[in-house]
Design a protein around this motif. Structure first.
Motif, PDB file in Angstrom:
ATOM      1  N   TRP A   1       0.843  -1.187   0.000  1.00  0.00           N
ATOM      2  CA  TRP A   1       0.000   0.000   0.000  1.00  0.00           C
ATOM      3  C   TRP A   1       0.877   1.235   0.000  1.00  0.00           C
ATOM      4  O   TRP A   1       1.821   1.344   0.785  1.00  0.00           O
ATOM      5  N   LYS A   2       0.574   2.138  -0.878  1.00  0.00           N
ATOM      6  CA  LYS A   2       1.357   3.359  -1.048  1.00  0.00           C
ATOM      7  C   LYS A   2       1.261   4.248   0.186  1.00  0.00           C
ATOM      8  O   LYS A   2       0.179   4.475   0.713  1.00  0.00           O
ATOM      9  N   MET A   3       2.410   4.760   0.615  1.00  0.00           N
ATOM     10  CA  MET A   3       2.435   5.734   1.695  1.00  0.00           C
ATOM     11  C   MET A   3       2.661   7.103   1.065  1.00  0.00           C
ATOM     12  O   MET A   3       3.664   7.325   0.403  1.00  0.00           O
ATOM     13  N   PRO A   4       1.705   8.005   1.238  1.00  0.00           N
ATOM     14  CA  PRO A   4       1.878   9.337   0.656  1.00  0.00           C
ATOM     15  C   PRO A   4       2.954  10.114   1.402  1.00  0.00           C
ATOM     16  O   PRO A   4       3.211   9.848   2.571  1.00  0.00           O
ATOM     17  N   PRO A   5       3.593  11.059   0.701  1.00  0.00           N
ATOM     18  CA  PRO A   5       4.574  11.898   1.395  1.00  0.00           C
ATOM     19  C   PRO A   5       3.925  12.598   2.583  1.00  0.00           C
ATOM     20  O   PRO A   5       2.783  13.027   2.509  1.00  0.00           O
ATOM     21  N   SER A   6       4.640  12.716   3.675  1.00  0.00           N
ATOM     22  CA  SER A   6       4.065  13.275   4.900  1.00  0.00           C
ATOM     23  C   SER A   6       3.642  14.728   4.745  1.00  0.00           C
ATOM     24  O   SER A   6       2.785  15.203   5.464  1.00  0.00           O
ATOM     25  N   ARG A   7       4.226  15.415   3.781  1.00  0.00           N
ATOM     26  CA  ARG A   7       3.874  16.832   3.618  1.00  0.00           C
ATOM     27  C   ARG A   7       2.502  17.023   2.968  1.00  0.00           C
ATOM     28  O   ARG A   7       1.945  18.101   2.999  1.00  0.00           O
ATOM     29  N   ASP A   8       1.994  15.993   2.330  1.00  0.00           N
ATOM     30  CA  ASP A   8       0.707  16.122   1.655  1.00  0.00           C
ATOM     31  C   ASP A   8      -0.427  16.077   2.667  1.00  0.00           C
ATOM     32  O   ASP A   8      -0.638  15.069   3.320  1.00  0.00           O
ATOM     33  N   GLU A   9      -1.125  17.164   2.801  1.00  0.00           N
ATOM     34  CA  GLU A   9      -2.215  17.266   3.774  1.00  0.00           C
ATOM     35  C   GLU A   9      -3.553  17.219   3.051  1.00  0.00           C
ATOM     36  O   GLU A   9      -4.099  18.240   2.670  1.00  0.00           O
ATOM     37  N   TYR A  10      -4.029  16.048   2.841  1.00  0.00           N
ATOM     38  CA  TYR A  10      -5.338  15.872   2.234  1.00  0.00           C
ATOM     39  C   TYR A  10      -5.905  14.537   2.703  1.00  0.00           C
ATOM     40  O   TYR A  10      -5.185  13.696   3.224  1.00  0.00           O
ATOM     41  N   HIS A  11      -7.195  14.373   2.528  1.00  0.00           N
ATOM     42  CA  HIS A  11      -7.858  13.135   2.940  1.00  0.00           C
ATOM     43  C   HIS A  11      -7.467  12.022   1.971  1.00  0.00           C
ATOM     44  O   HIS A  11      -7.415  12.227   0.768  1.00  0.00           O
ATOM     45  N   ILE A  12      -7.236  10.840   2.543  1.00  0.00           N
ATOM     46  CA  ILE A  12      -6.796   9.721   1.727  1.00  0.00           C
ATOM     47  C   ILE A  12      -7.623   8.482   2.039  1.00  0.00           C
ATOM     48  O   ILE A  12      -7.876   8.155   3.192  1.00  0.00           O
ATOM     49  N   GLY A  13      -8.013   7.810   0.975  1.00  0.00           N
ATOM     50  CA  GLY A  13      -8.685   6.528   1.081  1.00  0.00           C
ATOM     51  C   GLY A  13      -7.909   5.489   0.282  1.00  0.00           C
ATOM     52  O   GLY A  13      -7.076   5.835  -0.555  1.00  0.00           O
ATOM     53  N   TYR A  14      -8.178   4.240   0.568  1.00  0.00           N
ATOM     54  CA  TYR A  14      -7.524   3.147  -0.140  1.00  0.00           C
ATOM     55  C   TYR A  14      -8.576   2.203  -0.695  1.00  0.00           C
ATOM     56  O   TYR A  14      -9.609   1.976  -0.066  1.00  0.00           O
ATOM     57  N   ALA A  15      -8.291   1.633  -1.849  1.00  0.00           N
ATOM     58  CA  ALA A  15      -9.181   0.655  -2.473  1.00  0.00           C
ATOM     59  C   ALA A  15      -8.324  -0.362  -3.214  1.00  0.00           C
ATOM     60  O   ALA A  15      -7.162  -0.110  -3.520  1.00  0.00           O
ATOM     61  N   GLY A  16      -8.936  -1.489  -3.504  1.00  0.00           N
ATOM     62  CA  GLY A  16      -8.239  -2.517  -4.267  1.00  0.00           C
ATOM     63  C   GLY A  16      -8.288  -3.866  -3.587  1.00  0.00           C
ATOM     64  O   GLY A  16      -7.341  -4.256  -2.914  1.00  0.00           O
ATOM     65  N   GLY A  17      -9.396  -4.546  -3.706  1.00  0.00           N
ATOM     66  CA  GLY A  17      -9.502  -5.898  -3.189  1.00  0.00           C
ATOM     67  C   GLY A  17      -9.650  -6.013  -1.685  1.00  0.00           C
ATOM     68  O   GLY A  17      -9.517  -7.095  -1.126  1.00  0.00           O
ATOM     69  N   ILE A  18      -9.927  -4.926  -1.013  1.00  0.00           N
ATOM     70  CA  ILE A  18     -10.065  -4.946   0.439  1.00  0.00           C
ATOM     71  C   ILE A  18     -11.317  -5.751   0.800  1.00  0.00           C
ATOM     72  O   ILE A  18     -12.386  -5.524   0.262  1.00  0.00           O
ATOM     73  N   GLY A  19     -11.168  -6.682   1.697  1.00  0.00           N
ATOM     74  CA  GLY A  19     -12.309  -7.490   2.135  1.00  0.00           C
ATOM     75  C   GLY A  19     -12.456  -8.798   1.388  1.00  0.00           C
ATOM     76  O   GLY A  19     -13.253  -9.646   1.767  1.00  0.00           O
ATOM     77  N   LEU A  20     -11.679  -8.986   0.338  1.00  0.00           N
ATOM     78  CA  LEU A  20     -11.727 -10.254  -0.390  1.00  0.00           C
ATOM     79  C   LEU A  20     -10.734 -11.220   0.244  1.00  0.00           C
ATOM     80  O   LEU A  20      -9.676 -10.815   0.704  1.00  0.00           O
ATOM     81  N   GLY A  21     -11.061 -12.488   0.296  1.00  0.00           N
ATOM     82  CA  GLY A  21     -10.120 -13.476   0.804  1.00  0.00           C
ATOM     83  C   GLY A  21     -10.301 -13.858   2.254  1.00  0.00           C
ATOM     84  O   GLY A  21      -9.452 -14.519   2.831  1.00  0.00           O
ATOM     85  N   GLY A  22     -11.378 -13.418   2.882  1.00  0.00           N
ATOM     86  CA  GLY A  22     -11.650 -13.847   4.241  1.00  0.00           C
ATOM     87  C   GLY A  22     -11.143 -12.908   5.313  1.00  0.00           C
ATOM     88  O   GLY A  22     -10.442 -11.938   5.066  1.00  0.00           O
TER      89      GLY A  22
END
Length: 156
Positions: A82-103
């Protein structure tokens, strides 16, 4: 509607060859419609769009713009990391991509990885396919799966 998501990738039929030229247009809409949350699906393919937006506002996006890291481009594929954004970037971040699949155990591992990538900063996840079930032959949103994910997240 109070939220829109821009999935500007070829998966959705978008010609991304010159997509960076639209960065200022998206920012203009965000500034004009302050009550509208604008989610930008962020991946390598549309880098010119989101980088252009970041550059145009000196890395301080309007508060109503959110970035959704989704290298799978809506196809539900879990990334290698999972990508870690640069700490200086101050904005809301969400993640997607197969989350919840596989048990449960894989979901817990995935959520922990996302939280580590954010290094203590707030985060949200986008889950679509994994929160659906087929009921009487119909594809439906399944709230019981949401409760399962909440339980797993609470364990993290």
């Amino acid at each position: 509607f109070q939220r829109v998501q821009i999935n500007a990738t070829s998966v959705y039929g978008v010609d991304t060859n010159d997509i960076g030229k639209y960065a200022s247009n998206v920012l203009d809409v965000a500034r004009k419609h302050k009550k509208l949350e604008i989610i930008i699906q962020q991946c390598e393919e549309n880098r010119p769009l989101w980088e252009g937006m970041m550059e145009a506002c000196d890395k301080k996006l309007p508060y109503n713009i959110t970035m959704l890291y989704d290298e799978s481009k809506g196809r539900g594929i879990v990334p290698n990391r999972w990508k870690m954004p640069p700490s200086r970037d101050e904005y809301h971040i969400g993640y997607a991509g197969g989350i919840g699949l596989g048990g449960r155990s894989l979901t817990k591992k995935t959520l922990k990885s996302i939280m580590q990538a954010r290094n203590g900063k707030p985060v949200w996840v986008s889950m679509e396919t994994s929160l659906r079930s087929t009921v009487n032959g119909k594809d439906m949103f399944d709230v019981s799966k949401c409760y399962e994910i909440i339980d797993v997240a609470a364990e993290c």
